[in-house]
Design a protein around this motif. Sequence first.
Motif, PDB file in Angstrom:
ATOM      1  N   ALA A   1      88.257  55.523 -17.229  1.00 24.03           N
ATOM      2  CA  ALA A   1      88.585  55.973 -17.732  1.00 24.03           C
ATOM      3  C   ALA A   1      87.137  55.694 -19.319  1.00 24.03           C
ATOM      4  O   ALA A   1      87.109  54.761 -18.714  1.00 24.03           O
ATOM      5  N   VAL A   2      87.955  56.676 -20.517  1.00 23.65           N
ATOM      6  CA  VAL A   2      86.724  56.747 -21.526  1.00 23.65           C
ATOM      7  C   VAL A   2      87.558  56.258 -22.161  1.00 23.65           C
ATOM      8  O   VAL A   2      88.489  56.485 -22.184  1.00 23.65           O
ATOM      9  N   ILE A   3      86.614  55.068 -23.034  1.00 20.48           N
ATOM     10  CA  ILE A   3      87.479  54.127 -23.745  1.00 20.48           C
ATOM     11  C   ILE A   3      86.900  53.818 -24.860  1.00 20.48           C
ATOM     12  O   ILE A   3      85.458  54.102 -24.685  1.00 20.48           O
ATOM     13  N   LEU A   4      87.788  53.711 -25.871  1.00 21.79           N
ATOM     14  CA  LEU A   4      87.387  53.604 -27.460  1.00 21.79           C
ATOM     15  C   LEU A   4      87.616  52.793 -28.108  1.00 21.79           C
ATOM     16  O   LEU A   4      89.199  52.285 -27.740  1.00 21.79           O
ATOM     17  N   ASP A   5      86.861  52.666 -28.744  1.00 27.16           N
ATOM     18  CA  ASP A   5      86.814  50.507 -29.084  1.00 27.16           C
ATOM     19  C   ASP A   5      86.942  50.831 -30.360  1.00 27.16           C
ATOM     20  O   ASP A   5      86.295  50.682 -30.822  1.00 27.16           O
ATOM     21  N   GLN A   6      88.093  50.873 -31.005  1.00 29.87           N
ATOM     22  CA  GLN A   6      88.485  50.770 -32.539  1.00 29.87           C
ATOM     23  C   GLN A   6      87.917  50.084 -33.115  1.00 29.87           C
ATOM     24  O   GLN A   6      87.380  49.948 -34.422  1.00 29.87           O
ATOM     25  N   THR A   7      87.446  48.940 -32.608  1.00 28.44           N
ATOM     26  CA  THR A   7      86.907  47.471 -33.421  1.00 28.44           C
ATOM     27  C   THR A   7      85.160  47.983 -33.309  1.00 28.44           C
ATOM     28  O   THR A   7      84.673  47.068 -34.327  1.00 28.44           O
ATOM     29  N   LYS A   8      84.583  48.810 -32.754  1.00 28.11           N
ATOM     30  CA  LYS A   8      83.372  49.352 -33.002  1.00 28.11           C
ATOM     31  C   LYS A   8      83.175  50.595 -33.764  1.00 28.11           C
ATOM     32  O   LYS A   8      82.211  50.978 -33.767  1.00 28.11           O
ATOM     33  N   CYS A   9      84.395  50.951 -34.820  1.00 26.07           N
ATOM     34  CA  CYS A   9      84.069  52.267 -34.178  1.00 26.07           C
ATOM     35  C   CYS A   9      84.339  52.989 -35.542  1.00 26.07           C
ATOM     36  O   CYS A   9      84.149  52.138 -36.854  1.00 26.07           O
ATOM     37  N   ALA A  10      83.393  53.535 -36.370  1.00 29.70           N
ATOM     38  CA  ALA A  10      82.165  53.602 -37.937  1.00 29.70           C
ATOM     39  C   ALA A  10      83.353  54.773 -37.908  1.00 29.70           C
ATOM     40  O   ALA A  10      83.441  54.351 -39.288  1.00 29.70           O
ATOM     41  N   GLY A  11      84.352  55.429 -37.805  1.00 33.20           N
ATOM     42  CA  GLY A  11      85.613  56.040 -38.685  1.00 33.20           C
ATOM     43  C   GLY A  11      84.549  57.558 -38.836  1.00 33.20           C
ATOM     44  O   GLY A  11      84.679  58.112 -39.776  1.00 33.20           O
ATOM     45  N   CYS A  12      83.599  58.028 -37.926  1.00 31.82           N
ATOM     46  CA  CYS A  12      82.317  59.024 -38.239  1.00 31.82           C
ATOM     47  C   CYS A  12      83.040  60.810 -37.929  1.00 31.82           C
ATOM     48  O   CYS A  12      82.729  61.384 -38.193  1.00 31.82           O
ATOM     49  N   LYS A  13      84.357  60.072 -37.140  1.00 32.04           N
ATOM     50  CA  LYS A  13      84.615  61.247 -36.514  1.00 32.04           C
ATOM     51  C   LYS A  13      83.943  62.487 -35.191  1.00 32.04           C
ATOM     52  O   LYS A  13      84.107  63.476 -35.343  1.00 32.04           O
ATOM     53  N   MET A  14      82.683  61.372 -35.360  1.00 30.06           N
ATOM     54  CA  MET A  14      81.857  62.801 -33.966  1.00 30.06           C
ATOM     55  C   MET A  14      82.168  62.826 -32.196  1.00 30.06           C
ATOM     56  O   MET A  14      81.941  63.839 -33.093  1.00 30.06           O
ATOM     57  N   CYS A  15      82.763  61.818 -32.471  1.00 32.32           N
ATOM     58  CA  CYS A  15      84.067  62.394 -31.017  1.00 32.32           C
ATOM     59  C   CYS A  15      84.640  62.930 -31.236  1.00 32.32           C
ATOM     60  O   CYS A  15      85.379  63.868 -30.033  1.00 32.32           O
ATOM     61  N   ILE A  16      85.727  62.844 -32.274  1.00 37.06           N
ATOM     62  CA  ILE A  16      87.055  64.437 -32.505  1.00 37.06           C
ATOM     63  C   ILE A  16      86.050  65.782 -31.961  1.00 37.06           C
ATOM     64  O   ILE A  16      86.214  66.716 -32.007  1.00 37.06           O
ATOM     65  N   LEU A  17      84.380  65.483 -33.234  1.00 37.63           N
ATOM     66  CA  LEU A  17      84.493  67.392 -33.312  1.00 37.63           C
ATOM     67  C   LEU A  17      84.067  67.377 -31.855  1.00 37.63           C
ATOM     68  O   LEU A  17      83.567  68.642 -31.619  1.00 37.63           O
ATOM     69  N   SER A  18      83.578  66.218 -30.891  1.00 37.15           N
ATOM     70  CA  SER A  18      82.859  66.715 -29.587  1.00 37.15           C
ATOM     71  C   SER A  18      83.600  67.644 -28.521  1.00 37.15           C
ATOM     72  O   SER A  18      82.950  67.814 -27.759  1.00 37.15           O
ATOM     73  N   CYS A  19      84.657  66.421 -28.929  1.00 35.66           N
ATOM     74  CA  CYS A  19      85.918  66.973 -27.736  1.00 35.66           C
ATOM     75  C   CYS A  19      86.034  69.143 -28.206  1.00 35.66           C
ATOM     76  O   CYS A  19      86.975  68.782 -28.726  1.00 35.66           O
TER      77      CYS A  19
END
Length: 128
Positions: free
Chosen positions: A78-96
Amino acid sequence: MKTITIDPRKCVGCRNCEMACAYEKSKSSCEVDFANIRVNDYIEERFVVPMTCFHCEEAWCLKVCPAHAISRDPETNAVILDQTKCAGCKMCILSCPYGNIHFDHEKKVSFKCDLCGGDPRCVTHWGC
């Protein structure tokens, strides 16, 4: 790899999958804002379809994350997102290309389906 396959022809729009996911993630609420799965309504077409992360083989979200907060689980794939490392830039949202990554405006971090460690609650549990 386990994946979630959704047959939109069988979906009646009950939203139990959203509620089960929301409760699993929040541990206290069935509010769909907490859910990693979304049921999209197309009223004019009389059509509903649940959507969640596809855990793409070539995961663009993983490639674009500048904080390296997204990785692939070696056991579940699974592709996992670790919120403790997330910078909140939203690049992942834009790329999906499917719109299956969401943003928590209170925590200022992204969130997405993690397959519940290989036992997805949207599949195994039917609501709250």
